[in-house]
Design an enzyme around this catalytic site. Structure first.
Site, short mmCIF file in Angstrom:
data_model
loop_
_atom_site.label_atom_id
_atom_site.label_comp_id
_atom_site.label_asym_id
_atom_site.label_seq_id
_atom_site.Cartn_x
_atom_site.Cartn_y
_atom_site.Cartn_z
N CYS A 96 0.82 -1.22 0.00
CA CYS A 96 0.00 0.00 0.00
C CYS A 96 0.85 1.27 0.00
O CYS A 96 0.35 2.35 -0.31
CB CYS A 96 -0.94 0.00 1.19
SG CYS A 96 -1.92 -1.48 1.30
N HIS B 131 -3.36 7.00 2.86
CA HIS B 131 -3.77 5.69 2.36
C HIS B 131 -5.13 5.38 2.97
O HIS B 131 -5.35 5.56 4.17
CB HIS B 131 -2.73 4.64 2.76
CG HIS B 131 -3.17 3.25 2.49
ND1 HIS B 131 -3.72 2.88 1.27
CD2 HIS B 131 -3.17 2.13 3.26
CE1 HIS B 131 -4.02 1.59 1.31
NE2 HIS B 131 -3.71 1.12 2.50
N ASN C 260 -10.21 -0.39 0.44
CA ASN C 260 -8.75 -0.27 0.39
C ASN C 260 -8.25 -0.84 -0.95
O ASN C 260 -8.34 -2.04 -1.17
CB ASN C 260 -8.16 -1.04 1.58
CG ASN C 260 -6.64 -1.03 1.62
OD1 ASN C 260 -5.99 -0.62 0.66
ND2 ASN C 260 -6.08 -1.50 2.70
O1 UT7 Z 1 -3.48 -1.41 3.66
C1 UT7 Z 1 -3.17 -1.84 4.95
C2 UT7 Z 1 -4.14 -2.87 5.27
N1 UT7 Z 1 -4.78 -3.05 6.45
C3 UT7 Z 1 -5.22 -2.21 7.40
O2 UT7 Z 1 -5.00 -1.05 7.46
C4 UT7 Z 1 -6.05 -2.86 8.45
C5 UT7 Z 1 -5.79 -2.37 9.84
N2 UT7 Z 1 -6.72 -2.97 10.74
C6 UT7 Z 1 -8.04 -2.66 10.77
O3 UT7 Z 1 -8.48 -1.79 10.02
C7 UT7 Z 1 -8.93 -3.33 11.78
O4 UT7 Z 1 -8.13 -4.07 12.68
C8 UT7 Z 1 -9.98 -4.29 11.12
C9 UT7 Z 1 -11.04 -3.45 10.38
C10 UT7 Z 1 -9.31 -5.23 10.15
C11 UT7 Z 1 -10.70 -5.09 12.19
O5 UT7 Z 1 -11.30 -4.23 13.14
P1 UT7 Z 1 -11.09 -4.50 14.70
O6 UT7 Z 1 -11.87 -3.47 15.40
O7 UT7 Z 1 -9.62 -4.55 14.95
O8 UT7 Z 1 -11.77 -5.90 14.86
P2 UT7 Z 1 -11.15 -7.28 15.37
O9 UT7 Z 1 -10.25 -7.84 14.34
O10 UT7 Z 1 -10.61 -7.07 16.73
O11 UT7 Z 1 -12.43 -8.17 15.46
C12 UT7 Z 1 -13.51 -7.87 16.36
C13 UT7 Z 1 -14.60 -8.87 16.15
C14 UT7 Z 1 -14.09 -10.32 16.13
O12 UT7 Z 1 -15.06 -11.11 16.80
P3 UT7 Z 1 -14.85 -11.59 18.31
O13 UT7 Z 1 -13.57 -12.38 18.28
O14 UT7 Z 1 -14.73 -10.33 19.10
O15 UT7 Z 1 -16.07 -12.38 18.58
C15 UT7 Z 1 -14.08 -10.68 14.67
O16 UT7 Z 1 -14.27 -12.05 14.44
O17 UT7 Z 1 -15.23 -8.67 14.89
C16 UT7 Z 1 -15.27 -9.91 14.16
N3 UT7 Z 1 -15.22 -9.63 12.74
C17 UT7 Z 1 -16.31 -9.38 12.00
N4 UT7 Z 1 -17.62 -9.33 12.29
C18 UT7 Z 1 -18.47 -9.04 11.32
C19 UT7 Z 1 -14.12 -9.55 11.95
N5 UT7 Z 1 -14.48 -9.25 10.69
C20 UT7 Z 1 -15.84 -9.14 10.70
C21 UT7 Z 1 -16.78 -8.84 9.70
N6 UT7 Z 1 -18.09 -8.80 10.04
N7 UT7 Z 1 -16.45 -8.58 8.42
#
Ligand code: UT7
Length: 325
Positions: free
Chosen positions: A112, A252, A282
């Site tokens: 990215c 980004h 993204n």
């Molecule tokens: O270009 C660079 C690329 N990447 C980035 O910049 C990504 C950086 N990270 C992020 O933007 C965030 O960490 C995410 C958007 C990827 C995830 O958000 P988060 O607030 O960190 O969520 P999490 O990974 O801690 O997940 C929280 C919960 C989990 O469930 P439990 O374990 O709490 O029951 C996940 O399983 O949300 C769940 N979850 C979803 N639920 C519904 C993860 N993806 C989804 C989804 N829909 N699509």
């Protein structure tokens, strides 16, 4: 020393719009979760066009905006993690499609941050007098390396391309670029290539991993919020420029929360950040040039405006550029 200026911009995204509601039918997710956790509402997903097709169309628009012919180009760099093939490089395919017969061409992979990395490479080549006109394209068809059964990743990404022409100039343009990487955190955002297998191995490598993007979201989030704020602070400090002199920061576009966090840490209003991730998700190396072309097309940029481009991503990598429009 020769100056380097952005002479034209372009973008192209596939027509096909995939909304959060469409994704609810594919994986266990909801518009509510995606909107509140990321800010993304919809993304463009290719129905067959490959990375070179998107790159070519963005490049044509950038050439038109620069009022330049393809034959005037000395070099084409495509920043991508989703090339058409191992070889030929996507940049070579685009060179052929454009008929840019005097241009050298190669791909660059810094995920990215690839667009900002490519800007640095191109800028140095122009400054040194090697080349005069360089086309840079950030282009991705990420949909081909996404696991559409993995809700952790498939809701985040989209396909698209953005392009700029950099040219030698008497006026100041690109003022400064700072790049960085932390390879020790590379595991946090991965997409494997072909495993090693050859006629001389004792055992055939049975490992037949599906080659999809995987991500440790929270680790990338922590990295992103740190390097975005530091990248902006450092480049301003190095150039003795106050943040209030900056018209737009083009970050980004990965997650609204990352941008919001950065604006709060820098104590600047979020309106200084140009944000369009709600429409595209993204698109990796393409987010910054797509956003820049939108700003340019909307007539929001005036000569002399100071802009910051700031990216982070796989590698892990990061980069910031200070630009006078
Ligand atoms: O270009 C660079 C690329 N990447 C980035 O910049 C990504 C950086 N990270 C992020 O933007 C965030 O960490 C995410 C958007 C990827 C995830 O958000 P988060 O607030 O960190 O969520 P999490 O990974 O801690 O997940 C929280 C919960 C989990 O469930 P439990 O374990 O709490 O029951 C996940 O399983 O949300 C769940 N979850 C979803 N639920 C519904 C993860 N993806 C989804 C989804 N829909 N699509």
């Amino acid at each position: 020393m020769r100056n380097v200026k952005i002479k034209g911009t372009g973008r192209y995204v596939p027509d096909n719009i995939v909304t959060n509601f469409d994704l609810e039918k594919l994986v266990d997710t909801s518009d509510e979760w995606i909107s509140t956790r990321t800010g993304i509402k919809e993304r463009r997903i290719s129905k067959g066009e490959n990375t070179s097709d998107l790159a070519f169309k963005a490049a044509k628009k950038a050439l038109e905006s620069a009022e330049m012919s393809a034959e005037e180009l000395d070099l084409i760099i495509v920043a991508t993690v989703s090339p058409d093939a191992f070889t030929p490089a996507t940049a070579c395919i685009v060179q052929g499609l454009l008929g840019a017969k005097h241009a050298a061409a190669f791909d660059l992979n810094a995920a990215c941050s690839g667009f900002v990395y490519a800007m640095q490479v191109a800028r140095e080549m122009i400054k040194s007098g090697t080349y005069n006109n360089i086309l840079i394209i950030g282009a991705e068809v990420l949909s081909k390396i996404i696991d559409w059964k993995d809700r952790n990743t498939c809701v985040l990404f989209g396909d698209g391309a953005g392009a700029i022409i950099l040219s030698s100039s008497d006026e100041q343009g690109i003022m400064s670029i700072k790049l960085g990487a932390d390879g020790s955190k590379g595991h946090a955002l991965k997409c494997d290539a072909v495993p090693v297998n050859n006629a001389f191995m004792d055992q055939v490598n049975q490992q037949n991993k599906l080659r999809f993007i995987s991500m440790e979201g929270r680790e990338v989030f922590r990295f992103a919020t740190t390097v975005m704020a530091e990248g902006i602070e450092n480049i301003l400090k190095d150039n003795s420029i106050d943040i209030n002199e900056v018209k737009y920061i083009i970050p980004h576009q990965a997650n609204y929360r990352i941008i919001d966090f950065t604006s709060k840490r820098l104590k600047v209003d979020i309106s200084k950040f140009y944000i369009n991730l709600q429409n595209y998700g993204n698109t990796s190396s393409a987010t910054i040039p797509i956003a820049l072309d939108e700003l340019n097309e909307k007539g929001l940029l005036e000569k002399g405006d100071i802009l910051i481009f700031v990216g982070f991503g796989g590698g892990l990598t990061h980069g910031a550029a200070l630009v006078k429009w």
